[in-house]
Design a protein around this motif. Structure first.
Motif, PDB file in Angstrom:
ATOM      1  N   ASP A  19      32.032-113.380  27.153  1.00 29.01           N
ATOM      2  CA  ASP A  19      30.695-112.990  26.833  1.00 29.01           C
ATOM      3  C   ASP A  19      30.300-112.361  25.463  1.00 29.01           C
ATOM      4  N   GLY A  20      31.786-112.411  24.704  1.00 26.54           N
ATOM      5  CA  GLY A  20      31.686-111.925  23.168  1.00 26.54           C
ATOM      6  C   GLY A  20      31.895-110.396  23.357  1.00 26.54           C
ATOM      7  N   HIS A  21      32.466-109.882  24.236  1.00 21.07           N
ATOM      8  CA  HIS A  21      32.692-108.143  24.178  1.00 21.07           C
ATOM      9  C   HIS A  21      34.078-108.301  23.425  1.00 21.07           C
ATOM     10  N   VAL A  22      34.288-107.001  22.854  1.00 16.76           N
ATOM     11  CA  VAL A  22      35.679-106.659  22.176  1.00 16.76           C
ATOM     12  C   VAL A  22      36.458-105.856  22.900  1.00 16.76           C
ATOM     13  N   TRP A  23      37.557-106.092  23.565  1.00 17.87           N
ATOM     14  CA  TRP A  23      38.284-105.235  24.199  1.00 17.87           C
ATOM     15  C   TRP A  23      39.445-104.820  23.584  1.00 17.87           C
ATOM     16  N   VAL A  24      39.512-103.325  23.317  1.00 19.89           N
ATOM     17  CA  VAL A  24      40.375-102.623  22.534  1.00 19.89           C
ATOM     18  C   VAL A  24      41.440-101.786  23.055  1.00 19.89           C
ATOM     19  N   ARG A  25      42.598-102.038  23.174  1.00 24.97           N
ATOM     20  CA  ARG A  25      43.605-101.423  23.969  1.00 24.97           C
ATOM     21  C   ARG A  25      43.948-100.181  23.127  1.00 24.97           C
ATOM     22  N   ARG A  26      43.524 -99.132  23.880  1.00 25.67           N
ATOM     23  CA  ARG A  26      43.816 -97.411  22.842  1.00 25.67           C
ATOM     24  C   ARG A  26      45.377 -97.126  23.265  1.00 25.67           C
ATOM     25  N   LEU A  27      45.896 -96.499  22.398  1.00 23.73           N
ATOM     26  CA  LEU A  27      47.053 -95.552  22.461  1.00 23.73           C
ATOM     27  C   LEU A  27      47.096 -94.385  23.252  1.00 23.73           C
ATOM     28  N   SER A  28      47.861 -94.003  24.114  1.00 26.65           N
ATOM     29  CA  SER A  28      47.753 -92.812  24.747  1.00 26.65           C
ATOM     30  C   SER A  28      48.889 -92.078  24.679  1.00 26.65           C
ATOM     31  N   SER A  29      48.803 -90.707  25.233  1.00 29.13           N
ATOM     32  CA  SER A  29      50.009 -89.779  25.155  1.00 29.13           C
ATOM     33  C   SER A  29      51.009 -90.447  25.537  1.00 29.13           C
ATOM     34  N   ALA A  30      52.467 -90.049  25.074  1.00 27.68           N
ATOM     35  CA  ALA A  30      53.815 -90.492  25.601  1.00 27.68           C
ATOM     36  C   ALA A  30      53.863 -90.271  27.057  1.00 27.68           C
ATOM     37  N   GLY A  31      54.464 -91.220  27.837  1.00 28.40           N
ATOM     38  CA  GLY A  31      54.762 -90.758  29.268  1.00 28.40           C
ATOM     39  C   GLY A  31      53.401 -91.145  30.455  1.00 28.40           C
ATOM     40  N   LYS A  32      52.091 -91.369  29.597  1.00 31.54           N
ATOM     41  CA  LYS A  32      50.954 -91.840  30.462  1.00 31.54           C
ATOM     42  C   LYS A  32      51.122 -93.252  30.735  1.00 31.54           C
ATOM     43  N   SER A  33      50.753 -93.471  32.285  1.00 28.94           N
ATOM     44  CA  SER A  33      51.117 -95.012  32.653  1.00 28.94           C
ATOM     45  C   SER A  33      49.770 -95.747  32.529  1.00 28.94           C
ATOM     46  N   ASP A  34      48.838 -95.055  32.693  1.00 29.24           N
ATOM     47  CA  ASP A  34      47.517 -95.935  32.922  1.00 29.24           C
ATOM     48  C   ASP A  34      47.207 -96.414  31.463  1.00 29.24           C
ATOM     49  N   VAL A  35      46.300 -97.680  31.430  1.00 29.07           N
ATOM     50  CA  VAL A  35      46.016 -98.175  30.111  1.00 29.07           C
ATOM     51  C   VAL A  35      44.494 -98.259  30.165  1.00 29.07           C
ATOM     52  N   ILE A  36      43.931 -97.822  29.078  1.00 27.24           N
ATOM     53  CA  ILE A  36      42.616 -97.577  28.691  1.00 27.24           C
ATOM     54  C   ILE A  36      42.023 -98.812  27.720  1.00 27.24           C
ATOM     55  N   TYR A  37      40.944 -99.368  27.892  1.00 23.53           N
ATOM     56  CA  TYR A  37      40.336-100.303  26.862  1.00 23.53           C
ATOM     57  C   TYR A  37      38.997 -99.742  26.231  1.00 23.53           C
ATOM     58  N   ASP A  38      38.817 -99.684  25.198  1.00 21.37           N
ATOM     59  CA  ASP A  38      37.334 -99.406  24.638  1.00 21.37           C
ATOM     60  C   ASP A  38      36.804-100.894  24.798  1.00 21.37           C
ATOM     61  N   VAL A  39      35.519-100.877  25.134  1.00 22.91           N
ATOM     62  CA  VAL A  39      34.632-102.273  25.066  1.00 22.91           C
ATOM     63  C   VAL A  39      33.601-102.219  24.052  1.00 22.91           C
ATOM     64  N   PHE A  40      33.504-102.952  23.209  1.00 20.20           N
ATOM     65  CA  PHE A  40      32.585-103.173  22.318  1.00 20.20           C
ATOM     66  C   PHE A  40      31.517-104.125  22.545  1.00 20.20           C
TER      67      PHE A  40
END
Length: 201
Positions: free
Chosen positions: A165-186
């Motif tokens: 659908d043309g949205h941009v998913w950007v994988r953010r960097l997080s603190s060391a040791g964090k296992s969850d993954v966060i994406y910003d969606v534009f």
């Protein structure tokens, strides 16, 4: 327009020696097999160009900010800028859509971050790229040559995706040791519309 063809970052100059800190994003015309357009420039971690051979040494600064990109199904190109953090769209008619900078908290590179990088590297990292023959194994970078930026960039390089659908998913960097993954969606206008948190793997 931009629709059609292949897109790639490409070193086009014959520069020898010194350093490079940006590369052009280009469109390859499938009919002529030649680069037809320079769409824009992307920041990269500074890399040294080795003497007259033109070989490119891998960057020795980990967590240096770098831009990324992605292509939507309709041919529009998203430029994801690391410093400052934002998404710019290059429209098919050549116009740029600029949006406000996304404010982020600065994550300091910690000793745990450095240990994780060193563990992933093993004893060495990197190859040299030959401008005439392509990438080939060469002298590997030693751990003693690696340095670290003071702060992490806002996102992980080569981790930008464009949804159907043309949205941009950007994988953010997080603190060391964090296992969850966060994406910003534009969205298609470059506005951040969502944040998605996923468990590890």
């Amino acid at each position: 327009g931009l629709a059609g063809g292949l897109f790639a970052m490409a070193r086009t100059s014959g520069r020898t020696g010194g350093t490079i800190d940006s590369m052009p994003l280009m469109r390859l015309d499938p009919a002529t097999h030649a680069y037809a357009d320079t769409l824009g420039w992307l920041r990269i971690p500074a890399m040294k160009v080795a003497g007259a051979s033109g070989m490119i040494l891998p960057p020795n600064t980990m967590f240096a900010p770098a831009d990324d990109w992605g292509v939507a199904p309709d041919g529009r190109v998203a430029f994801v800028r690391a410093k400052p953090y934002r998404v710019q769209w290059l429209e098919v008619d050549g116009r740029w859509t600029n949006r406000p900078v996304i404010e982020t908290s600065r994550l300091r590179v910690t000793e745990q971050d450095k240990r994780e990088v060193r563990d992933a590297m093993g004893d060495s990292i990197g190859v040299l790229a030959n401008k005439s023959t392509g990438t080939k194994p060469a002298r590997a970078m030693r751990l003693s040559e690696v340095t670290f930026a003071e702060f992490k960039p806002p996102f992980q390089v080569r981790a930008v995706s464009i949804s159907p659908d043309g949205h941009v998913w950007v994988r953010r960097l997080s603190s060391a040791g964090k296992s969850d993954v966060i994406y910003d969606v534009f969205d298609q206008k470059g506005m951040r519309i969502d944040r998605v948190q996923l468990p590890s793997r």
